[in-house]
Write a protein that holds these residues in place. Structure first.
Motif, PDB file in Angstrom:
ATOM      1  N   GLN A 107      31.667 -10.625   7.578  1.00  0.00           N
ATOM      2  CA  GLN A 107      32.702  -9.994   6.748  1.00  0.00           C
ATOM      3  C   GLN A 107      33.014  -8.619   7.341  1.00  0.00           C
ATOM      4  O   GLN A 107      32.227  -7.683   7.186  1.00  0.00           O
ATOM      5  CB  GLN A 107      32.236  -9.841   5.303  1.00  0.00           C
ATOM      6  N   TRP A 108      34.160  -8.497   8.021  1.00  0.00           N
ATOM      7  CA  TRP A 108      34.536  -7.237   8.661  1.00  0.00           C
ATOM      8  C   TRP A 108      35.951  -6.845   8.258  1.00  0.00           C
ATOM      9  O   TRP A 108      36.834  -7.706   8.161  1.00  0.00           O
ATOM     10  CB  TRP A 108      34.472  -7.368  10.184  1.00  0.00           C
ATOM     11  N   VAL A 109      36.147  -5.536   8.024  1.00  0.00           N
ATOM     12  CA  VAL A 109      37.484  -5.028   7.715  1.00  0.00           C
ATOM     13  C   VAL A 109      37.734  -3.755   8.508  1.00  0.00           C
ATOM     14  O   VAL A 109      36.792  -3.070   8.931  1.00  0.00           O
ATOM     15  CB  VAL A 109      37.672  -4.740   6.212  1.00  0.00           C
ATOM     16  N   ALA A 110      39.017  -3.421   8.704  1.00  0.00           N
ATOM     17  CA  ALA A 110      39.378  -2.177   9.378  1.00  0.00           C
ATOM     18  C   ALA A 110      39.101  -1.006   8.437  1.00  0.00           C
ATOM     19  O   ALA A 110      39.561  -0.992   7.288  1.00  0.00           O
ATOM     20  CB  ALA A 110      40.850  -2.212   9.771  1.00  0.00           C
ATOM     21  N   SER A 111      38.360  -0.014   8.923  1.00  0.00           N
ATOM     22  CA  SER A 111      37.902   1.077   8.060  1.00  0.00           C
ATOM     23  C   SER A 111      39.022   1.987   7.586  1.00  0.00           C
ATOM     24  O   SER A 111      38.866   2.679   6.570  1.00  0.00           O
ATOM     25  CB  SER A 111      36.846   1.909   8.792  1.00  0.00           C
ATOM     26  N   ASP A 112      40.178   2.009   8.292  1.00  0.00           N
ATOM     27  CA  ASP A 112      41.249   2.898   7.864  1.00  0.00           C
ATOM     28  C   ASP A 112      41.931   2.430   6.581  1.00  0.00           C
ATOM     29  O   ASP A 112      42.778   3.141   6.028  1.00  0.00           O
ATOM     30  CB  ASP A 112      42.285   3.112   8.978  1.00  0.00           C
ATOM     31  N   PHE A 113      41.542   1.247   6.074  1.00  0.00           N
ATOM     32  CA  PHE A 113      42.078   0.772   4.801  1.00  0.00           C
ATOM     33  C   PHE A 113      41.053   0.908   3.675  1.00  0.00           C
ATOM     34  O   PHE A 113      41.215   0.311   2.608  1.00  0.00           O
ATOM     35  CB  PHE A 113      42.541  -0.688   4.929  1.00  0.00           C
ATOM     36  N   LEU A 114      39.998   1.678   3.928  1.00  0.00           N
ATOM     37  CA  LEU A 114      38.982   1.936   2.915  1.00  0.00           C
ATOM     38  C   LEU A 114      38.863   3.434   2.679  1.00  0.00           C
ATOM     39  O   LEU A 114      38.924   4.222   3.622  1.00  0.00           O
ATOM     40  CB  LEU A 114      37.613   1.399   3.360  1.00  0.00           C
ATOM     41  N   VAL A 115      38.671   3.822   1.420  1.00  0.00           N
ATOM     42  CA  VAL A 115      38.387   5.217   1.091  1.00  0.00           C
ATOM     43  C   VAL A 115      37.147   5.246   0.195  1.00  0.00           C
ATOM     44  O   VAL A 115      36.985   4.378  -0.666  1.00  0.00           O
ATOM     45  CB  VAL A 115      39.573   5.911   0.389  1.00  0.00           C
ATOM     46  N   PRO A 116      36.249   6.207   0.397  1.00  0.00           N
ATOM     47  CA  PRO A 116      35.069   6.280  -0.460  1.00  0.00           C
ATOM     48  C   PRO A 116      35.459   6.387  -1.935  1.00  0.00           C
ATOM     49  O   PRO A 116      36.368   7.146  -2.291  1.00  0.00           O
ATOM     50  CB  PRO A 116      34.360   7.549   0.020  1.00  0.00           C
ATOM     51  N   ALA A 117      34.803   5.610  -2.774  1.00  0.00           N
ATOM     52  CA  ALA A 117      35.099   5.627  -4.209  1.00  0.00           C
ATOM     53  C   ALA A 117      34.496   6.889  -4.823  1.00  0.00           C
ATOM     54  O   ALA A 117      33.265   7.054  -4.814  1.00  0.00           O
ATOM     55  CB  ALA A 117      34.543   4.384  -4.872  1.00  0.00           C
ATOM     56  N   PRO A 118      35.301   7.792  -5.373  1.00  0.00           N
ATOM     57  CA  PRO A 118      34.785   9.089  -5.829  1.00  0.00           C
ATOM     58  C   PRO A 118      33.800   8.990  -6.981  1.00  0.00           C
ATOM     59  O   PRO A 118      32.924   9.846  -7.122  1.00  0.00           O
ATOM     60  CB  PRO A 118      36.056   9.842  -6.244  1.00  0.00           C
ATOM     61  N   ASN A 119      33.915   7.975  -7.817  1.00  0.00           N
ATOM     62  CA  ASN A 119      33.033   7.857  -8.979  1.00  0.00           C
ATOM     63  C   ASN A 119      31.767   7.056  -8.691  1.00  0.00           C
ATOM     64  O   ASN A 119      30.956   6.841  -9.589  1.00  0.00           O
ATOM     65  CB  ASN A 119      33.781   7.222 -10.151  1.00  0.00           C
ATOM     66  N   ALA A 120      31.606   6.604  -7.444  1.00  0.00           N
ATOM     67  CA  ALA A 120      30.471   5.746  -7.105  1.00  0.00           C
ATOM     68  C   ALA A 120      29.507   6.386  -6.126  1.00  0.00           C
ATOM     69  O   ALA A 120      28.306   6.131  -6.178  1.00  0.00           O
ATOM     70  CB  ALA A 120      30.974   4.422  -6.536  1.00  0.00           C
ATOM     71  N   ASN A 121      30.004   7.216  -5.226  1.00  0.00           N
ATOM     72  CA  ASN A 121      29.148   7.803  -4.209  1.00  0.00           C
ATOM     73  C   ASN A 121      28.609   9.151  -4.690  1.00  0.00           C
ATOM     74  O   ASN A 121      29.174   9.806  -5.550  1.00  0.00           O
ATOM     75  CB  ASN A 121      29.934   7.943  -2.907  1.00  0.00           C
ATOM     76  N   GLY A 122      27.451   9.536  -4.162  1.00  0.00           N
ATOM     77  CA  GLY A 122      26.785  10.737  -4.619  1.00  0.00           C
ATOM     78  C   GLY A 122      26.006  10.512  -5.898  1.00  0.00           C
ATOM     79  O   GLY A 122      25.561  11.465  -6.540  1.00  0.00           O
ATOM     80  N   LYS A 123      25.837   9.231  -6.268  1.00  0.00           N
ATOM     81  CA  LYS A 123      25.073   8.872  -7.458  1.00  0.00           C
ATOM     82  C   LYS A 123      24.076   7.776  -7.095  1.00  0.00           C
ATOM     83  O   LYS A 123      24.259   7.068  -6.104  1.00  0.00           O
ATOM     84  CB  LYS A 123      26.013   8.392  -8.566  1.00  0.00           C
TER      85      LYS A 123
END
Length: 222
Positions: free
Chosen positions: A63-79
């Motif tokens: 399962q591979w995708v181009a990373s430029d179509f992903l953005v870190p989810a602000p409410n999920a990371n750092g937790k």
């Protein structure tokens, strides 16, 4: 407990396109195997790879995708989060083992435990309600971060409810302890939830949930 899986912890990301679906490929720039809708929440794992002028990230096995179509989810990371990878290793007559990292808000692994999902003779993840199959791969949220409720019987005394962030017929899902996991009887495995197979691992999971209050639960195929 020790782990044999890649200890690089990825990040939860949101698919961001111009409204089109994002192509999922079997290899970087390879054959298309699936599509993800704009706004879909997913999880990256492993190292990024450059191919055909793009950077590709893995979402699990083939399962591979181009990373430029992903953005870190602000409410999920750092937790804190629970990250479970389904392996090819089995126990108790066919239950697939999920190597499960308990990760703090700094993306550091606190502990690693094993888990199982679904009945031993039904080990293909399914979106069908009442299938007693393993819960579908994807990103879930904890209904009550930090909560471990008492649940008797097959739930092994503990219950932390989770909700899928994606469309599925499955509901009433949660993390618990499975007293039948090592017995190899008619109830071996879960009715479709996610469970630790020993009391030691139950206590490790419960302590982590109470202490670190994870907000997200991720399941993927390794």
């Amino acid at each position: 407990m020790s782990s044999s899986i890649n200890t690089r912890i990825g990040y939860i990301a949101t698919v961001r396109t111009q409204g089109d679906t994002l192509r999922v490929r079997s290899t970087p720039n390879g054959e298309i195997v699936d599509y993800l809708s704009n706004g879909y929440l997913t999880y990256t794992t492993g190292e990024a790879i450059a191919a055909a002028g793009r950077t590709w990230v893995s979402l699990g096995a083939k399962q591979w995708v181009a990373s430029d179509f992903l953005v870190p989810a602000p409410n999920a990371n750092g937790k804190a989060k629970v990250i479970a990878m389904r392996t090819s290793t089995t126990m108790s007559g066919g239950l697939r083992i999920y190597q499960t990292h308990l990760v703090d808000g700094k993306n550091q692994i606190i502990k690693t435990v094993r888990a199982v999902s679904g009945r031993a003779n039904k080990q293909t993840p399914s979106d069908t309600a009442g299938s007693q199959a393993p819960l579908p791969f994807g990103v879930y949220t904890f209904d009550k971060p930090g909560s471990v409720e008492f649940a008797p019987g097959e739930f092994g005394g503990v219950w932390s409810a989770v909700t899928p962030t994606f469309q599925t017929q499955r509901s009433g899902l949660g993390i618990h302890y499975d007293p039948s996991a090592l017995k190899q009887d008619a109830n071996t495995g879960t009715a479709g939830c996610f469970a630790t197979p020993t009391i030691e691992e139950r206590e490790t999971m419960s302590q982590f949930i109470r202490t670190y209050k994870p907000t997200h639960f991720v399941v993927f195929e390794g």
